[in-house]
Motif scaffolding. Sequence first.
Motif, short mmCIF file in Angstrom:
data_model
loop_
_atom_site.label_atom_id
_atom_site.label_comp_id
_atom_site.label_asym_id
_atom_site.label_seq_id
_atom_site.Cartn_x
_atom_site.Cartn_y
_atom_site.Cartn_z
N GLU A 158 2.73 -0.39 -2.47
CA GLU A 158 1.88 -1.26 -3.26
C GLU A 158 0.46 -0.83 -2.65
O GLU A 158 -0.72 -0.76 -3.40
N PHE A 159 0.35 -1.06 -1.24
CA PHE A 159 -1.02 -0.72 -0.62
C PHE A 159 -1.75 0.43 -1.13
O PHE A 159 -2.98 0.85 -1.11
N VAL A 160 -0.74 1.78 -1.38
CA VAL A 160 -1.34 3.04 -1.57
C VAL A 160 -1.38 3.35 -2.96
O VAL A 160 -2.06 4.32 -3.32
N GLN A 161 -1.18 2.30 -3.97
CA GLN A 161 -1.50 2.65 -5.14
C GLN A 161 -2.83 2.66 -5.35
O GLN A 161 -3.84 2.26 -4.81
N GLU A 162 -3.08 3.55 -6.55
CA GLU A 162 -4.45 3.88 -6.96
C GLU A 162 -5.32 2.42 -7.02
O GLU A 162 -6.51 2.32 -6.69
N VAL A 163 -4.74 1.62 -7.81
CA VAL A 163 -5.20 0.38 -8.04
C VAL A 163 -4.11 -0.78 -7.55
O VAL A 163 -3.31 -1.31 -8.29
N PRO A 164 -4.16 -1.15 -6.32
CA PRO A 164 -3.35 -1.78 -5.69
C PRO A 164 -3.38 -3.28 -6.20
O PRO A 164 -4.41 -3.92 -6.58
N PRO A 165 -2.30 -4.05 -6.25
CA PRO A 165 -2.32 -5.63 -6.67
C PRO A 165 -2.91 -6.15 -5.57
O PRO A 165 -3.21 -6.03 -4.52
N ALA A 166 -3.36 -7.59 -6.31
CA ALA A 166 -4.13 -8.53 -5.24
C ALA A 166 -3.29 -8.90 -4.00
O ALA A 166 -2.13 -8.79 -4.16
N PHE A 167 -4.06 -9.08 -2.93
CA PHE A 167 -3.62 -9.20 -1.58
C PHE A 167 -3.05 -8.06 -0.77
O PHE A 167 -2.65 -8.14 0.21
N ASN A 168 -2.64 -7.15 -1.70
CA ASN A 168 -2.01 -5.76 -0.66
C ASN A 168 -2.98 -4.59 -1.07
O ASN A 168 -2.74 -3.52 -0.88
N HIS A 169 -4.30 -5.08 -1.36
CA HIS A 169 -5.30 -4.04 -1.76
C HIS A 169 -6.26 -3.82 -0.37
O HIS A 169 -6.91 -2.74 -0.27
N GLU A 170 -6.03 -4.77 0.64
CA GLU A 170 -6.95 -4.66 1.80
C GLU A 170 -6.09 -5.20 2.97
O GLU A 170 -5.58 -6.36 2.70
N VAL A 171 -6.09 -4.77 4.14
CA VAL A 171 -5.30 -5.25 5.17
C VAL A 171 -5.62 -6.63 5.71
O VAL A 171 -4.59 -7.37 5.93
N ILE A 172 -6.72 -6.88 5.66
CA ILE A 172 -7.10 -8.41 6.01
C ILE A 172 -6.73 -9.47 5.04
O ILE A 172 -5.89 -10.48 5.48
#
Length: 145
Positions: free
Chosen positions: A81-95
């Motif tokens: 999910e993190f590496v998706q071009e448009v990741p879902p909320a909360f897995n878009h950024e490590v913090i």
Amino acid sequence: MTEAELASNDWWEEYKAVVNQDDEMHVRGHDTFDENFYVEIGDERFLIEMDEGTVDEIVSDPGMNHAWSFGVEGDREAWEEFVQEVPPAFNHEVIASHYRTAVKDDPGHLQLTGNNKKIFQNLRAFQRALDLMRTTHNDGVNSDE
């Protein structure tokens, strides 16, 4: 999406090239980002050895002779999910992802481990290095840019 599978040898080689050629990483990490960190994807661990903001080496399954200051862990689904071009909320950024795991006890997100002081001393460069995983996975496209 890149043809190489996430965390395969070819994928990591491409990641290394992306990081080492990134102008923003050069600004964020030059002369200062020398902290090694690991990325744990499911049962696999990879040590990213940094040298002044560039990836020096990526070690699969590091052992006792390797050292790192911090890392980020998650199951394969969270990383995918993190590496998706448009990741879902909360897995878009490590913090944000870490917050969901550490504070909300919400499974399926990434978790930071190790020396907190070192993480925050190197946060901008560390975040950029992780964001470049998304760029690598999507053939140079990162919707955050």
